[in-house]
Motif scaffolding. Structure first.
Motif, mmCIF file in Angstrom:
data_model
loop_
_atom_site.group_PDB
_atom_site.id
_atom_site.type_symbol
_atom_site.label_atom_id
_atom_site.label_comp_id
_atom_site.label_asym_id
_atom_site.label_seq_id
_atom_site.Cartn_x
_atom_site.Cartn_y
_atom_site.Cartn_z
ATOM 1 N N THR A 1 0.777 -1.455 -0.199
ATOM 2 C CA THR A 1 -0.007 0.063 -0.131
ATOM 3 C C THR A 1 0.988 1.248 0.184
ATOM 4 O O THR A 1 -0.081 2.608 0.384
ATOM 5 N N GLY A 2 2.437 1.094 -0.417
ATOM 6 C CA GLY A 2 3.257 2.427 -0.123
ATOM 7 C C GLY A 2 3.495 2.556 -1.192
ATOM 8 O O GLY A 2 2.381 2.696 -2.322
ATOM 9 N N ILE B 1 6.802 3.119 -2.675
ATOM 10 C CA ILE B 1 7.004 1.643 -3.882
ATOM 11 C C ILE B 1 6.174 0.557 -4.482
ATOM 12 O O ILE B 1 5.973 -0.088 -5.222
ATOM 13 N N SER C 1 1.219 -7.385 1.747
ATOM 14 C CA SER C 1 0.723 -6.752 3.030
ATOM 15 C C SER C 1 0.628 -5.073 3.194
ATOM 16 O O SER C 1 1.211 -4.892 2.042
ATOM 17 N N LEU D 1 3.503 -12.246 8.775
ATOM 18 C CA LEU D 1 4.301 -10.998 7.476
ATOM 19 C C LEU D 1 5.718 -12.150 6.988
ATOM 20 O O LEU D 1 5.835 -12.472 6.088
ATOM 21 N N ALA E 1 9.349 -3.822 0.513
ATOM 22 C CA ALA E 1 9.251 -2.691 0.561
ATOM 23 C C ALA E 1 8.381 -1.878 1.535
ATOM 24 O O ALA E 1 8.005 -1.359 1.758
ATOM 25 N N VAL E 2 8.596 -2.565 2.755
ATOM 26 C CA VAL E 2 8.011 -2.039 4.263
ATOM 27 C C VAL E 2 8.797 -0.980 4.013
ATOM 28 O O VAL E 2 9.917 -1.336 3.811
ATOM 29 N N VAL E 3 8.690 0.084 5.560
ATOM 30 C CA VAL E 3 9.388 1.250 5.683
ATOM 31 C C VAL E 3 9.564 1.050 7.231
ATOM 32 O O VAL E 3 9.304 0.022 8.143
ATOM 33 N N CYS F 1 11.825 -2.428 10.183
ATOM 34 C CA CYS F 1 10.327 -4.070 10.645
ATOM 35 C C CYS F 1 10.784 -4.904 9.360
ATOM 36 O O CYS F 1 10.388 -5.835 9.233
ATOM 37 N N ASN G 1 13.657 -2.100 0.512
ATOM 38 C CA ASN G 1 13.925 -1.216 2.610
ATOM 39 C C ASN G 1 15.448 -1.572 2.628
ATOM 40 O O ASN G 1 16.183 -2.425 2.968
ATOM 41 N N GLU H 1 16.664 0.263 5.268
ATOM 42 C CA GLU H 1 16.606 0.157 6.755
ATOM 43 C C GLU H 1 17.124 -1.300 7.468
ATOM 44 O O GLU H 1 18.474 -1.633 8.689
ATOM 45 N N ASP I 1 16.120 -0.197 -3.868
ATOM 46 C CA ASP I 1 17.097 0.852 -4.211
ATOM 47 C C ASP I 1 17.412 1.623 -5.302
ATOM 48 O O ASP I 1 18.346 0.818 -5.952
ATOM 49 N N SER J 1 8.284 11.224 -5.047
ATOM 50 C CA SER J 1 7.252 11.150 -5.195
ATOM 51 C C SER J 1 7.000 9.799 -4.160
ATOM 52 O O SER J 1 7.311 8.816 -4.567
ATOM 53 N N GLY K 1 7.211 7.933 0.293
ATOM 54 C CA GLY K 1 5.981 7.881 1.365
ATOM 55 C C GLY K 1 7.340 8.860 2.920
ATOM 56 O O GLY K 1 8.095 9.660 2.114
HETATM 57 P P1 NDP Z 1 5.558 4.235 2.217
HETATM 58 O O1 NDP Z 1 5.396 4.710 3.745
HETATM 59 O O2 NDP Z 1 4.718 4.522 1.582
HETATM 60 O O3 NDP Z 1 5.400 2.364 2.254
HETATM 61 C C1 NDP Z 1 5.736 1.804 3.848
HETATM 62 C C2 NDP Z 1 4.406 0.369 3.381
HETATM 63 O O4 NDP Z 1 4.872 -0.690 4.721
HETATM 64 C C3 NDP Z 1 3.319 0.079 3.647
HETATM 65 O O5 NDP Z 1 2.613 -0.845 2.689
HETATM 66 C C4 NDP Z 1 2.438 0.426 5.369
HETATM 67 O O6 NDP Z 1 1.718 -0.342 5.121
HETATM 68 C C5 NDP Z 1 3.673 -0.488 5.546
HETATM 69 N N1 NDP Z 1 3.786 -0.313 6.827
HETATM 70 C C6 NDP Z 1 4.640 0.584 7.270
HETATM 71 N N2 NDP Z 1 5.035 0.338 8.845
HETATM 72 C C7 NDP Z 1 4.960 -1.151 8.460
HETATM 73 C C8 NDP Z 1 5.370 -1.480 9.746
HETATM 74 N N3 NDP Z 1 5.184 -1.389 11.173
HETATM 75 N N4 NDP Z 1 5.328 -3.378 10.208
HETATM 76 C C9 NDP Z 1 4.773 -3.617 8.728
HETATM 77 N N5 NDP Z 1 4.450 -2.893 7.173
HETATM 78 C C10 NDP Z 1 4.843 -1.486 7.501
HETATM 79 O O7 NDP Z 1 7.384 3.627 2.049
HETATM 80 P P2 NDP Z 1 7.949 3.709 0.789
HETATM 81 O O8 NDP Z 1 7.421 2.821 -0.195
HETATM 82 O O9 NDP Z 1 7.953 4.951 0.180
HETATM 83 O O10 NDP Z 1 9.383 3.081 1.168
HETATM 84 C C11 NDP Z 1 9.259 1.385 1.545
HETATM 85 C C12 NDP Z 1 10.821 1.170 2.607
HETATM 86 O O11 NDP Z 1 11.613 1.491 0.206
HETATM 87 C C13 NDP Z 1 11.460 2.031 2.608
HETATM 88 O O12 NDP Z 1 12.486 1.710 3.371
HETATM 89 C C14 NDP Z 1 12.180 3.121 2.063
HETATM 90 O O13 NDP Z 1 13.018 3.348 2.664
HETATM 91 C C15 NDP Z 1 12.304 2.043 0.651
HETATM 92 N N6 NDP Z 1 13.111 2.524 -0.647
HETATM 93 C C16 NDP Z 1 11.723 3.655 -1.140
HETATM 94 C C17 NDP Z 1 11.783 5.024 -2.643
HETATM 95 C C18 NDP Z 1 10.572 5.374 -2.445
HETATM 96 O O14 NDP Z 1 10.599 6.078 -3.567
HETATM 97 N N7 NDP Z 1 9.551 5.430 -2.259
HETATM 98 C C19 NDP Z 1 13.110 4.516 -2.387
HETATM 99 C C20 NDP Z 1 13.807 3.655 -2.442
HETATM 100 C C21 NDP Z 1 13.797 3.003 -1.059
HETATM 101 P P3 NDP Z 1 0.448 0.584 5.221
HETATM 102 O O15 NDP Z 1 0.346 1.370 4.571
HETATM 103 O O16 NDP Z 1 -1.099 -0.183 6.307
HETATM 104 O O17 NDP Z 1 0.719 2.010 6.107
#
Ligand code: NDP
Ligand code: MG
Length: 388
Positions: free
Chosen positions: A15-16, A18, A39, A89, A104-106, A109, A128, A130, A154, A207, A209
């Motif tokens: 849902t994020g 990525i 997830s 998960l 691609a969770v943030v 975790c 991810n 982290e 990434d 664009s 998270g």
């Molecule tokens: P978002 O915040 O947009 O999405 C995070 C996703 O992880 C959502 O599906 C969210 O679910 C889920 N989530 C959040 N917290 C938890 C948790 N505690 N346990 C399990 N699932 C969880 O993040 P991004 O997509 O921006 O980034 C994801 C990862 O990718 C990060 O590690 C980031 O550093 C990395 N990344 C991102 C890039 C980007 O362009 N966005 C580029 C390169 C790397 P819910 O929607 O229900 O909250």
């Protein structure tokens, strides 16, 4: 292509940001890719929509309350099997039918499901970062032992991976990570005190998270990526550099000992590296417009200013110090960003908090996973308690 050779994908964090880029790639290549597991943390409606659109058989909501509510309200079609919690998960990450797991969770975790996917022998596309910053030693060791293909998603690391293919790393001089410099690249330093969360999440090129957007503004993101590159490509800190490149078109460089430099270039959209990972080692037409050299454009490069980006300096020092320092940097940063986003901390307080927690805990060694997780928890607690 017949159905039986479609690659079966599990997408953690569907849902994020990525996640949505990945769905765009999946929609464009239905003959090659099939989504079989997804997830989210708590966004049940969006996850259920994804499950209906892609006919996904397995879904997980890690937030137990969100899971119970979704079950009670029958948010998901009966064709999707929904499970709840962090153990679910990790089980999803090891789903027997899966060919590739995109993590691609943030946040931290991401570590447990990444390890679970490795134990289950799955190919992994890792967005991810982290997970590697926290547990890089353990992740890389187990991935090597299990012969796992770990594809960096990434954009910078994906670029490096593409530039290094078929090149002997013994002849590598350095890796140069590019960074956009974020929204405050040219803001007068005195004005950073007034930066609000909504200013900080306005990234000029990408664009993303909220967490990674703030990380990009402070350049903690590039710091995390230095540590990520160290683990993925096995280079010491002195062979890792950062350069600011405001257009985000050259996604990183590798420089060989003879002075030759290779770059990977594509427009600033995550669909490019995501597609590369999902289809690897195959290639297919891009889902978005590609670079057009019939239009004039410029590429600029300049070194980062350490005064403007203290988080980058702290990350570099953590990498040099090794041991528990990168884990402490990561945990303190995650909490600092959360506190900044909820208006508890000013923007310039983010590096102050990280530095204070590093001073208290960075010298700890982390010989095993239990001590690593204990250090992560303690760093988070101290970062929560930190007062300016
Ligand atoms: P978002 O915040 O947009 O999405 C995070 C996703 O992880 C959502 O599906 C969210 O679910 C889920 N989530 C959040 N917290 C938890 C948790 N505690 N346990 C399990 N699932 C969880 O993040 P991004 O997509 O921006 O980034 C994801 C990862 O990718 C990060 O590690 C980031 O550093 C990395 N990344 C991102 C890039 C980007 O362009 N966005 C580029 C390169 C790397 P819910 O929607 O229900 O909250
Ligand atoms: Mg990146």
């Amino acid at each position: 292509m017949t159905d039986c050779i479609r690659k079966k994908i599990v997408l953690l964090g569907a849902t994020g940001s990525i996640g949505s880029n990945t769905l765009q790639v999946l929609r464009a290549h239905p003959d090659q890719l099939e989504l079989i597991g997804v997830s989210a943390q708590s966004n049940d409606r969006k996850l259920a929509e994804i499950c209906s659109e892609f006919k996904v058989p397995y879904a997980v909501l890690t937030d137990e309350k969100a899971y119970e509510k979704a079950q009670a309200e029958k948010v998901f079609d009966s064709s999707t099997r929904l499970a709840g919690g962090n153990d679910a998960l990790s089980e999803l990450a090891g789903l027997p039918e899966a060919d590739l797991v995109l993590v691609a969770v943030v946040g931290a975790c991401g570590l447990q499901p990444t390890l679970a996917a490795i134990e289950a022998g799955k190919d992994i596309a890792l967005a991810n970062k982290e997970a590697l910053v926290l547990g890089g030693a353990f992740v890389m060791e187990r991935a090597r032992e299990k012969g796992i293909r770990l594809l960096p998603t990434d954009s910078e690391h994906n670029a490096i991976f593409q530039c290094l293919e078929a090149q002997p790393t013994t002849q590598l001089d350095r890796i140069i990570l590019t960074a956009s410099g974020g929204p405050f690249r040219d803001t007068p330093l005195a004005e950073l005190e007034k930066v609000t969360p909504s200013d900080a999440v306005q990234h000029p090129n990408w664009s993303m998270g909220h967490k990674i957007s703030v990380d990009s503004a402070t350049m903690a993101n590039k710091g995390l990526e230095l540590i990520e590159a160290h683990w993925l490509f096995g280079l010491p800190p002195e062979q890792l550099q950062v350069v600011i490149h405001p257009q985000s078109i050259a996604h990183s460089f590798v420089q060989f000992i003879d002075g030759s430099i290779l770059a990977q270039m594509s427009p600033p959209s995550m669909t490019f590296p995501i597609q590369h990972c999902l289809l690897y080692p195959e290639r297919a037409p891009a889902v978005e417009p590609t670079l057009d050299f019939q239009q004039a454009f410029q590429l600029e490069f300049c070194p980062p200013d350490p005064q403007r980006f203290p988080c980058l300096v702290l990350a570099y020092d953590s990498l040099r110090n090794g041991g528990g320092a990168p884990a402490v940097f990561n945990a303190a940063n995650e909490i600092a960003v959360g506190r900044f986003l909820s208006n508890e901390l000013s923007y310039p307080a983010i590096p102050h908090l990280i530095e204070a927690v590093l001073e208290q805990l960075a010298a700890r060694s982390v010989p095993d996973m239990d001590s690593l997780l204990a250090l992560d928890a303690e760093a988070r607690q101290r970062a929560h308690d930190f007062k300016l």
